[in-house]
Scaffold this motif. Structure first.
Motif, PDB file in Angstrom:
ATOM      1  N   LEU A 119      41.040 -44.282 -83.564  1.00  0.00           N
ATOM      2  CA  LEU A 119      40.308 -42.898 -83.336  1.00  0.00           C
ATOM      3  C   LEU A 119      40.842 -42.840 -81.533  1.00  0.00           C
ATOM      4  O   LEU A 119      41.382 -41.915 -81.680  1.00  0.00           O
ATOM      5  N   GLU A 158      43.970 -40.408 -82.607  1.00  0.00           N
ATOM      6  CA  GLU A 158      43.556 -39.317 -82.857  1.00  0.00           C
ATOM      7  C   GLU A 158      43.241 -38.779 -82.072  1.00  0.00           C
ATOM      8  O   GLU A 158      43.219 -37.146 -81.443  1.00  0.00           O
ATOM      9  N   ARG A 159      42.504 -39.679 -81.259  1.00  0.00           N
ATOM     10  CA  ARG A 159      41.878 -38.871 -79.765  1.00  0.00           C
ATOM     11  C   ARG A 159      42.991 -39.050 -78.796  1.00  0.00           C
ATOM     12  O   ARG A 159      42.522 -37.813 -77.609  1.00  0.00           O
ATOM     13  N   SER A 195      39.147 -45.861 -77.818  1.00  0.00           N
ATOM     14  CA  SER A 195      38.153 -45.469 -78.701  1.00  0.00           C
ATOM     15  C   SER A 195      37.585 -44.101 -79.060  1.00  0.00           C
ATOM     16  O   SER A 195      37.330 -43.556 -79.243  1.00  0.00           O
ATOM     17  N   GLN A 196      36.932 -44.687 -77.500  1.00  0.00           N
ATOM     18  CA  GLN A 196      35.968 -43.612 -76.129  1.00  0.00           C
ATOM     19  C   GLN A 196      34.391 -42.930 -77.346  1.00  0.00           C
ATOM     20  O   GLN A 196      34.063 -41.701 -77.379  1.00  0.00           O
ATOM     21  N   SER A 197      34.404 -44.100 -77.842  1.00  0.00           N
ATOM     22  CA  SER A 197      33.174 -44.035 -78.285  1.00  0.00           C
ATOM     23  C   SER A 197      32.094 -45.310 -77.720  1.00  0.00           C
ATOM     24  O   SER A 197      32.327 -46.778 -78.189  1.00  0.00           O
ATOM     25  N   ARG A 201      50.379 -41.452 -82.291  1.00  0.00           N
ATOM     26  CA  ARG A 201      49.204 -40.403 -82.908  1.00  0.00           C
ATOM     27  C   ARG A 201      49.269 -40.602 -83.828  1.00  0.00           C
ATOM     28  O   ARG A 201      49.027 -39.965 -85.179  1.00  0.00           O
ATOM     29  N   GLY A 205      47.289 -42.586 -86.376  1.00  0.00           N
ATOM     30  CA  GLY A 205      45.971 -42.955 -86.599  1.00  0.00           C
ATOM     31  C   GLY A 205      45.552 -43.926 -87.792  1.00  0.00           C
ATOM     32  O   GLY A 205      45.096 -44.840 -88.048  1.00  0.00           O
TER      33      GLY A 205
END
Length: 242
Positions: A96, A99-100, A146-148, A200, A202
């Motif tokens: 993530l 990807e993000r 991950s910013q999750s 990037r 992933g």
């Protein structure tokens, strides 16, 4: 000076008690009390209390409602499964992040941590307490990249399980040469994961992070195998996950 001495005593108590739990001297169900342990170790209650609290955080001990602590019972399969699950979660975090797009400030902080770990390999005897601290910070940042919030919370939950922490290993000076080699390899994996995130990539980031955790699993399985000898650190579980 007094604070430094207390910190040293606390670290020694932590290493000693963790090793006694891992090698079976203190089996599951054993009650531990500050006063008795302080007398046995020849130190004050304060560093013993700090060590017991740390072991409770590592999920090796449970707090007894009536006072003191109780050594937890665990199975080898549980140790392996928790490490595997951490690898899955951190692999997802790495994917993530790639990807993000990881926040630049977190990448910069991670770079500083990796440089800090590099300096630890420049001295004759590696500072395990320093490595543990920096390694834990690296893995915390990896989760945050991950910013999750869901993933960050679940990773925090899993590392509270027995031996799942990235730094749940023993400071075994008898294996210093092998230990440095293992940690140096782990540092290379750190850099590879961050490189994949930065570019990037992933899938590659996820694969590298999961392999990073599997190294700890293989080490546990070896130390518990018949092939392991006393010089390898058996029967202690020197869990070298970075």
């Amino acid at each position: 000076m007094a604070a430094e001495r207390s910190s040293t005593h606390a670290h020694r108590a932590l290493i000693t008690l963790r090793q006694r739990i891992l090698n079976g001297e203190l089996p599951g169900g054993t009650r531990l009390y500050e006063v008795a342990l302080a007398e046995a170790l020849g130190i004050s209650r304060t560093p013993v209390r700090a060590a017991l609290s740390r072991l409770a955080e590592e999920a090796l001990l449970d707090r007894n409602a009536g006072g003191g602590f109780i050594v937890r019972s665990f199975a080898v399969a549980d140790v392996v499964d928790t490490i595997e699950l951490r690898g899955v979660l951190e692999g997802t975090a790495a994917r993530l992040a790639a990807e993000r797009g990881a926040p630049p400030e977190l990448l910069a902080e991670t770079g500083a941590i990796l440089r800090g770990i590099d300096t630890l390999f420049q001295i004759e005897t590696i500072d395990m307490e320093g490595y543990s601290h920096l390694n834990s910070r690296f893995h915390d940042l990896l989760a945050r990249m991950s910013q999750s919030e869901v993933l960050i919370r679940e990773i925090a939950r899993i590392i509270a399980l027995p031996f799942a922490s990235p730094s749940a290993f023993l400071d075994d000076q008898s294996r210093q040469t092998d230990l440095v080699k293992t940690l140096a390899a782990a540092q290379d994996q750190h850099r590879a994961v961050i490189e994949a995130i930065t570019h990037r990539e992933g899938s590659r980031a996820e694969s590298l992070a999961r392999e990073h955790a599997r190294a700890a699993r293989r080490n546990v399985e070896f130390l518990l195998s018949r092939e392991a000898t006393p010089k390898d650190g058996a029967p202690s579980l020197a869990i070298l996950s970075a």
